[in-house]
Design an enzyme around this catalytic site. Structure first.
Site, short mmCIF file in Angstrom:
data_model
loop_
_atom_site.label_atom_id
_atom_site.label_comp_id
_atom_site.label_asym_id
_atom_site.label_seq_id
_atom_site.Cartn_x
_atom_site.Cartn_y
_atom_site.Cartn_z
N ASP A 393 -9.47 1.18 -2.36
CA ASP A 393 -8.10 1.84 -1.74
C ASP A 393 -7.44 0.79 -1.62
OD1 ASP A 393 -6.71 2.81 0.54
OD2 ASP A 393 -6.74 0.93 1.44
N ASP A 395 -3.45 -0.26 -0.79
CA ASP A 395 -2.73 -0.63 -0.56
C ASP A 395 -1.51 -0.97 -0.52
OD1 ASP A 395 -4.59 -0.12 1.63
OD2 ASP A 395 -3.29 -0.85 3.52
N GLU A 397 2.35 -0.23 -0.72
CA GLU A 397 2.90 -0.14 0.13
C GLU A 397 4.62 0.27 0.69
OE1 GLU A 397 2.31 -1.52 4.47
OE2 GLU A 397 0.27 -1.39 4.26
N TYR A 398 5.25 -0.35 -1.18
CA TYR A 398 6.57 0.46 -1.27
C TYR A 398 6.84 0.24 -2.82
CZ TYR A 398 6.32 -5.04 -0.27
OH TYR A 398 5.48 -6.02 -0.37
N THR A 464 1.80 6.61 9.87
CA THR A 464 2.41 6.82 10.23
C THR A 464 2.43 6.14 11.71
OG1 THR A 464 0.43 8.63 11.38
CG2 THR A 464 2.36 10.14 8.99
N TYR A 465 3.31 5.22 11.48
CA TYR A 465 3.11 4.19 12.43
C TYR A 465 3.85 3.27 12.14
CZ TYR A 465 -0.92 2.65 10.05
OH TYR A 465 -1.65 1.89 9.38
N TRP A 603 -4.99 2.01 12.20
CA TRP A 603 -4.99 0.37 12.13
C TRP A 603 -5.33 -0.66 13.75
CZ3 TRP A 603 -4.90 -2.73 8.00
CH2 TRP A 603 -4.40 -4.72 8.61
#
Length: 623
Positions: A393, A395, A397-398, A464-465, A603
């Protein structure tokens, strides 16, 4: 701001956090080891020398390390003395040493026993240690003039690695393996067949049929050769085998219920893989993302070598109740995850690389996606733990956006990386990505080709947090994980529904989207208003960090007083918190199923109660 000792955890908006930690071992930091913590320069082979020598890196602090050599008498008569010789690469050297006399000439080093530890009885071992400088590892080891691995002829080369096995005739309980022969300057004697890292048979040919397996279970096979001096060579590549038959994943049908396990939780949080078992969570999840590996210099690298594969577990901490030994080849979380999979064979484990703090490394990776993928595959499939992981995976993130740093690699960079990973890992591995949930106009979802990248992925973990929190110290108070928009929401597009809707509109299949749940709350202090939208004076106090607290604490310290946009909130004293409860999670799972999503993820495990009530809510909600 409160801190967690010895670990401080940071979880930032739209992201999975990474810890800043200190350990009692001087100078130990998160780093990439160029070798295993255990350098296997010896095998327990009986030969003319009747002894072996092996090197262990006890700790590593970047610019230096603590090394240990161990001499083991594998023969039937006592050793009267021992001398070890080895070479270090330029830039690596021995400093102070103990329990041996160590001398160096250029890059060549020699260690001799002291007067009191030269005699080694049959079956016994003796060790000495030293402090070293530089990043290198020993090569060319000799013990009393012969090979350190027990080879009978000084300078005799070890055999090559055999070809990666191929599997055929797979049934519920058996499989046939075949491989191409290894080579050796003096000939091959036989082959060790390893299942999930352990030798199950030694054969003279290049085929083996394994039986007595469990139906519907994953296994990993490798092979290594032995030469006529009984030296072992490197293990082959691994082949993964899934036996036929068996039941499916318990309870969720084809829906994913994935949890992140943070490697730094083993420190101040005292949260270990065994907790997944004792809480009942392991029986209810389908997948684990192990967080995090680092991304450095365009490559996948180790995140925390001590937690990952070196920490020794006592019997009471271990999944199977068996303590680690000092000389076993794999310890730490990886070994515990191996034991968890043996107990719960339905669980798939992915190694997650990046996270909020380490996402900055993906920019370099995007410059050469093929090289990045090659490095990741080599690390995930390292023979020491290849059987632990079922995929990778990332991650990031941007991508092509700003987060902790700003990335300018372009909108196609994420697609380039995911395509390269899929090409390298192939169809039999899981390849996934955790991504932003910024559904605002012109926001992070608009900055990269998420639809194009999805073509190479099994799914996205949509975070979604962390939409709102006390980084806006004066408020307004708002739920950090709203399912839907609501009147007065501080920023349009900052909700789960908006993020999922935008990703679908861009062409990402709903079945490749997982809804994210945070097992924690975010909060403010100095708040007088019960409903969302109130003003504040700063971040509420938290156990490890201001403005954030685990669900297992908040459910008792500040119980829910209302809900907004599908998420609970709580006003207690002057503090205002928002977090998910079993009830709100249940409603979110119903929404996810109605949207046709592939499932949910969270998470992370340590925020849940000791009986895993939030994991249970996801499990039950996805049925």
């Amino acid at each position: 701001m409160s801190t967690e000792t010895p670990l401080r955890r940071t979880r930032l908006r739209f992201g999975h956090g990474r810890a800043n930690r200190s350990r009692a071992v001087a100078g130990l930091t998160a780093l990439i080891l160029p070798l295993a913590a255990l350098v296997g320069l010896a095998s327990p082979a009986e030969a003319a020398t009747s002894a072996t020598a092996s090197f262990t890196k006890k700790s590593d602090w970047g610019s230096g390390f603590e090394g240990q050599w161990t001499v083991k008498n594998t023969g039937t008569t006592a050793l009267s003395s021992w001398t070890i010789e080895w070479d270090f690469p330029s830039g690596t050297a021995v400093g102070s040493a103990w329990d041996a006399t160590v001398t160096g000439s250029g890059t060549h080093w020699t260690a001799k026993n002291l007067g009191w530890n030269g005699t080694v009885a049959p079956g016994a071992s003796v060790s000495f240690g030293f402090n070293g400088t530089g990043p290198g590892a020993p090569t060319g080891c000799k013990l009393n003039g012969a090979s350190c691995d027990g080879g009978s002829v000084p300078g005799d080369n070890a055999p090559s690695a055999p070809g990666t096995p191929t599997a055929s005739a797979v049934t519920d309980t058996s499989v046939k393996l075949s491989w191409s022969a290894a080579t050796d300057d003096n000939g091959i004697k036989n082959y060790d067949v390893l299942r999930d890292g352990a030798v199950v048979s030694t054969v003279t040919g290049t085929t083996y049929s394994d039986s007595g397996l469990t139906a519907g279970t994953d296994y990993s096979y490798t092979v290594r050769a032995r030469d006529t001096a009984d030296q072992t060579g490197p293990v082959s590549g691994a082949v993964k085998v899934h036996t036929t038959g068996g039941g499916g994943t318990p309870g969720t049908g084809d829906k994913v219920n994935l949890g992140y396990f943070a490697n730094w939780g083993v420190y101040g949080r005292n949260y270990h893989v065994k907790n997944l078992d004792t809480s009942g969570s392991a029986a209810k999840i389908t997948h684990i993302n192990y967080a995090f590996g680092n991304v450095q210099g365009g490559k996948c690298t180790i995140g925390d070598s001590y937690a990952d594969y070196d920490k020794a577990y006592t019997a009471d901490q271990s999944v199977d109740g068996v303590a680690d030994t000092w000389d076993q080849p794999l310890r730490g979380n990886f070994n515990q995850l191996r034991k968890l999979k043996a107990k719960y064979p339905h669980i798939k484990i992915l190694w997650s690389f990046g996270g909020w703090t380490w996402s900055g490394g993906f920019g370099d990776a995007a410059k050469n996606p093929a090289a990045f993928a090659e490095s990741c595959y080599g690390l995930v499939e390292d023979p020491r733990w290849a059987d632990v992981f079922d995929g990778i995976d990332i991650d990031w993130e941007y991508p092509n956006a700003c987060g902790l740093t700003c990335d300018t690699s372009g909108p196609d960079a994420l697609k380039g990386l995911t395509s390269a990973l899929r090409a390298k890992f192939g169809k039999d591995y899981l390849v996934t990505a955790a991504i932003t949930a910024d559904g605002s106009e012109g926001g992070k979802i608009d900055a990269a080709d998420y639809a194009g990248a999805a073509q190479s992925l099994d799914w996205y973990n949509v975070m979604t947090y962390d939409f709102f929190g006390a980084w806006d110290a004066k408020g307004p108070t708002a739920p950090h994980s709203p399912l839907t928009s609501y009147e007065g929401i501080p920023k349009a597009g900052f909700s789960s529904a908006d993020a999922i809707s935008k990703l679908k509109a861009k062409g990402v299949p709903a079945s490749k989207l997982l809804l994210g749940i945070g097992f924690y709350g975010r909060g403010w202090t100095g708040v007088t208003q019960d409903a969302p939208g109130g003003t504040a004076t700063g971040a509420a106090s938290g156990t490890y960090e201001a403005g954030i607290e685990d669900y297992k604490v908040l459910k008792n310290s500040c119980p829910s007083t209302g809900t907004v946009a599908g998420t609970a909130y709580a006003h207690c004293g002057t503090n205002w918190w928002s977090y998910d409860t079993p009830a709100t999670i249940t409603s979110k799972m119903t929404w996810a199923k109605n949207q046709g999503l592939g499932g949910a993820f969270f998470w992370e495990f340590s925020g849940d109660t000791t009986n895993g009530e939030l994991v249970g809510a996801i499990h039950n909600g996805l049925k």
